[in-house]
Design an enzyme around this catalytic site. Sequence first.
Site, mmCIF file in Angstrom:
data_model
loop_
_atom_site.group_PDB
_atom_site.id
_atom_site.type_symbol
_atom_site.label_atom_id
_atom_site.label_comp_id
_atom_site.label_asym_id
_atom_site.label_seq_id
_atom_site.Cartn_x
_atom_site.Cartn_y
_atom_site.Cartn_z
ATOM 1 N N GLY A 73 0.834 -1.207 0.000
ATOM 2 C CA GLY A 73 0.000 0.000 0.000
ATOM 3 C C GLY A 73 0.864 1.251 0.000
ATOM 4 N N ARG A 100 1.575 -5.307 -5.275
ATOM 5 C CA ARG A 100 1.659 -6.470 -4.385
ATOM 6 C C ARG A 100 1.882 -7.637 -5.327
ATOM 7 N NH1 ARG A 100 -2.998 -3.840 -1.582
ATOM 8 N NH2 ARG A 100 -2.121 -2.900 0.283
ATOM 9 N N ASP A 117 5.633 -5.160 6.588
ATOM 10 C CA ASP A 117 6.433 -6.342 6.937
ATOM 11 C C ASP A 117 6.399 -7.428 5.862
ATOM 12 O OD1 ASP A 117 3.808 -6.748 7.549
ATOM 13 O OD2 ASP A 117 4.131 -7.382 9.618
ATOM 14 N N THR A 176 3.581 2.567 5.974
ATOM 15 C CA THR A 176 2.185 2.132 5.823
ATOM 16 C C THR A 176 1.305 2.972 6.724
ATOM 17 O OG1 THR A 176 0.592 0.391 6.359
ATOM 18 C CG2 THR A 176 2.710 0.209 7.451
ATOM 19 N N ASP A 233 -1.174 2.076 8.163
ATOM 20 C CA ASP A 233 -1.752 1.235 9.225
ATOM 21 C C ASP A 233 -0.989 1.351 10.550
ATOM 22 O OD1 ASP A 233 -3.309 0.479 7.124
ATOM 23 O OD2 ASP A 233 -2.452 -1.518 6.905
ATOM 24 N N ASP A 290 1.271 -0.540 11.791
ATOM 25 C CA ASP A 290 1.104 -1.839 12.457
ATOM 26 C C ASP A 290 2.356 -2.716 12.376
ATOM 27 O OD1 ASP A 290 1.094 -2.352 9.759
ATOM 28 O OD2 ASP A 290 -0.666 -3.638 9.777
ATOM 29 N N ARG A 335 -6.515 -1.862 8.085
ATOM 30 C CA ARG A 335 -6.575 -3.334 8.041
ATOM 31 C C ARG A 335 -7.046 -3.865 9.400
ATOM 32 N NH1 ARG A 335 -4.487 -6.126 3.678
ATOM 33 N NH2 ARG A 335 -3.152 -4.440 3.032
HETATM 34 O O1 F6P Z 1 -2.199 -1.535 4.236
HETATM 35 C C1 F6P Z 1 -2.664 -0.320 3.767
HETATM 36 C C2 F6P Z 1 -4.125 -0.404 3.405
HETATM 37 O O2 F6P Z 1 -4.553 0.855 2.940
HETATM 38 C C3 F6P Z 1 -5.050 -0.894 4.528
HETATM 39 O O3 F6P Z 1 -5.351 0.112 5.450
HETATM 40 C C4 F6P Z 1 -6.231 -1.380 3.745
HETATM 41 O O4 F6P Z 1 -6.919 -2.389 4.454
HETATM 42 C C5 F6P Z 1 -5.596 -1.932 2.493
HETATM 43 O O5 F6P Z 1 -4.317 -1.353 2.374
HETATM 44 C C6 F6P Z 1 -6.360 -1.662 1.232
HETATM 45 O O6 F6P Z 1 -5.714 -2.290 0.197
HETATM 46 P P1 F6P Z 1 -6.023 -2.039 -1.346
HETATM 47 O O7 F6P Z 1 -5.346 -0.770 -1.742
HETATM 48 O O8 F6P Z 1 -5.458 -3.226 -2.028
HETATM 49 O O9 F6P Z 1 -7.514 -1.926 -1.478
#
Ligand code: F6P
Length: 327
Positions: A10, A71, A102, A125, A127, A129, A171
């Site tokens: 992300g 990803r 991570d 990130t 998050d 986390d 997340r």
């Molecule tokens: O990890 C970052 C994040 O934005 C989370 O907060 C969220 O759950 C996820 O990525 C969303 O992912 P995507 O961009 O694949 O929808």
Amino acid sequence: MAIAIMTSGGDCAGMNPAIKQFVDYCFSKDIKPYLIYDGLEGLIDGDIKLATYEDVAGIMHEGGTKIRSSRSKRFFEYKFREQAFNYLQQYNIDKIIILGGDGSFRALNQFHKDFGVNFVGIPATIDNDIFGTDYCLGVDTALNVIRQATDAVRDTSASFKRACVIETMGRDCGYLALVSAITCGAEICIIPELDYNLDAIGKRLKKELAEGRKYIVCIVAEGCSSDKCTSTNELVSWLEHDIGIETRATILGHVQRGGNPTVFDRLMASEFVTYAIERLMDNKNEDGGSVIIYKKSEFEFVSIDYVNSQKYEIRKDLLELAKRIVN
Ligand code: F6P
């Protein structure tokens, strides 16, 4: 010497300032700065370029990542990691700085075990986390985006004597929701990490409404969409039926990942990257891969194993601050 930089997973605000500092600092130290585009997917496909000043001119204030992100499922397969390594060899690159979470660090750790490519991970990130670090790049900007949105939604909620439920990203981690609830003055905060009592909250709110309260602000973490706690939709329905107040939901979504990086994120980006380059320059990365963390206002390098050894937990004193709005 050549070092490459890449962004993975992300995206978040602060990545562009990091890329700019990377290129500028490398030039000042006579290091060749390479950009790997499209994250791990680009690494596999050899999407690599020697950076110029022009590549990073005028990107300091922009959200997202100019070198893009991805990803990658392919990177789990040895044959694609080998392909990536062959591309790196063509450019004589044996050191990488990776901004991500991570999962991205684990991917490069495996890459190091396979081919000995040295790397430093920068926690990036929204998050927040990642175990071991108090701060991940992008969090301050995301919190400010949430703050601005919550202030705006509060205006209209007050005008209509409504409740609003604002869902934040993160997340499984409730950090963004928790800090936003504290700093935006929410009446309710629902996150997976904090026990709450809807009956007690209901009693409190009914009393306050009877005494003249005109609106209610609730902040919920996206991690609550699982069975673990009350989801946004369930909370809306509870507010309407049990508390008796008209309610609207706002799911902030990806808006939290964009926006101009705050001063704090620009500064953190510069510091993270500078220390990461110095670490790779000085050949101090003996075991091949490390993560730079920010702990108690100091930067430090730790092993990937350390970062992966435990689950991130929100600081107890922060959780304590929100106790008042979970009962
Ligand atoms: O990890 C970052 C994040 O934005 C989370 O907060 C969220 O759950 C996820 O990525 C969303 O992912 P995507 O961009 O694949 O929808």
